[in-house]
Design an enzyme around this catalytic site. Structure first.
Site, PDB file in Angstrom:
ATOM      1  N   CYS A 186      17.979  63.503 -19.676  1.00 14.75           N
ATOM      2  CA  CYS A 186      17.142  62.083 -19.460  1.00 14.75           C
ATOM      3  C   CYS A 186      15.610  62.202 -19.859  1.00 14.75           C
ATOM      4  CB  CYS A 186      17.320  61.557 -18.264  1.00 14.75           C
ATOM      5  SG  CYS A 186      16.610  60.018 -17.771  1.00 14.75           S
ATOM      6  N   CYS A 212      13.198  60.357 -17.355  1.00 13.45           N
ATOM      7  CA  CYS A 212      13.191  60.894 -16.129  1.00 13.45           C
ATOM      8  C   CYS A 212      12.489  62.118 -16.031  1.00 13.45           C
ATOM      9  CB  CYS A 212      14.764  61.547 -15.698  1.00 13.45           C
ATOM     10  SG  CYS A 212      16.016  60.124 -15.822  1.00 13.45           S
ATOM     11  N   ASP A 213      12.750  63.151 -17.113  1.00 12.81           N
ATOM     12  CA  ASP A 213      12.083  64.510 -16.758  1.00 12.81           C
ATOM     13  C   ASP A 213      11.035  64.756 -17.827  1.00 12.81           C
ATOM     14  OD1 ASP A 213      14.053  64.665 -14.807  1.00 12.81           O
ATOM     15  OD2 ASP A 213      15.325  65.357 -16.152  1.00 12.81           O
TER      16      ASP A 213
END
Ligand code: NAP
Length: 307
Positions: free
Chosen positions: A131, A134-135
């Site tokens: 992701c 997300c990261d």
């Protein structure tokens, strides 16, 4: 006979559980194969509103579960193997148990496809990610690789180039599944280097954090080592909808299709989260759709004098 059964205990399922439990419907949540869903696989979540310092994915999901339990949601372990939606009450089988329910909320999520390499799963949150949104932020100024040749890979490579010092786009073929505009955009990005055809053979993490990968050219078998800090696997997601095949409308990739909001073609069956969303796939959008499904289930029960 249950009022509401919720399939899935990720962000969508747990939000549906909080809402329906607060509506006094005593929901039963079936945990599924990956309790907690994709949030339980990620590390620091910095974009969920309300947590200015961020929160660990597993902690966020544990909090949601606690909140649902506080209002009376019941959790049962096990993955659903069969559903009978042909008439109400619906029947849901998991393990050796079958329960009957007046309404069903399907929030079974989607699972990121992995490459299937040794140690890959264990390295999620330690350099391997599925992701970018997300990261990506954790790889500021660092070299990373994105694996895949579809729109997701192109989009993630472009997104990650905002943070990373260098993005290697690695794809197993010279042809891409991605749309031309997405490929052109990635190719025009000076930070992105395409390496094709290439297969990731090994992810190196001698001390538990990713330090590099070994690539192999599938035509020549020639090997190449890359030193990098992150590997973003963007080779597609698989919605966990096999058990509903032929029972609910779905697109060609298996994502369930809503008639309107969370409503499906079967009155009393509602969908939320990644089973019906391959576009946004965020914790907050999954939570929002879980809320919608719970409100729709509550209204349905009111309308049928069930609640
Ligand atoms: P996808 O289109 O199915 O592409 C998956 C890619 O991963 C393919 O290039 C495939 O290679 C590769 N792949 C699959 N298994 C692999 C493996 N084991 N090892 C190495 N490579 C592997 O998936 P997606 O990119 O996630 O897109 C899914 C859908 O969402 C598509 O319809 C896409 O258009 C859409 N989407 C749209 C946007 C947008 O428009 N902004 C953004 C993201 C996604 P092969 O080609 O060799 O099979």
């Amino acid at each position: 006979m249950e009022n509401v059964v919720i399939i899935g205990s990720g962000c969508a399922g747990l939000t549906a559980a909080i809402y329906s439990a607060r509506a006094n419907l005593k929901p039963v949540v079936l945990d599924g194969n990956e309790p907690g869903g994709q949030l339980s696989l990620t590390t620091h979540v910095e974009n969920f509103p309300g947590f200015p310092d961020g929160i660990m994915g597993p902690e966020l999901i544990a909090n949601m579960r606690k909140q649902a339990e506080k209002f009376g949601a019941e959790f049962k372990a096990g993955a659903v193997t069969e559903v009978d939606l042909s008439k109400r009450p619906f029947k849901v089988t998991f393990g050796k148990e079958t329960i009957e329910t007046k309404t069903l909320i399907i929030a079974a999520g989607a699972s990121a496809r992995l490459l299937g390499l040794k140690g890959e799963r264990e390295l999620i949150g330690r350099g391997v990610s599925t992701c970018a949104t997300c990261d990506g932020y954790f790889f500021r100024g660092k070299p990373i690789a994105v694996v895949g040749g579809g729109d997701s890979a192109m989009e993630e490579a472009n997104f990650l180039s905002r943070y990373a010092s260098k993005v290697y786009l690695i794809h197993r073929r010279n042809e891409f599944r991605a749309s031309k505009i997405m490929i052109d955009r990635a190719k025009a990005n000076p930070k992105i280097e395409f390496i094709t055809p290439a297969i990731v053979e090994t992810i190196h993490a001698p001390e538990g954090l990713v330090t590099g990968i070994t690539l192999a050219n599938p035509d020549t078998q020639e090997k190449r080592e890359l030193t990098l800090d992150g590997v973003f696997v963007a080779i597609g997601h698989i919605p966990n909808t096999a058990v509903f095949r032929g029972k609910l409308d779905a697109d060609e990739n298996g994502y369930l299709l809503a008639k309107h909001g969370s409503l499906t073609k079967i009155p009393g069956v509602f969908i939320a989260g990644d089973v019906q969303d391959h576009r946004y796939r965020q914790a907050i959008t999954a939570a929002g759709s879980g809320c919608m499904a719970a409100i729709d289930a509550e209204k349905f029960l009111e309308g049928h004098n069930h609640a």
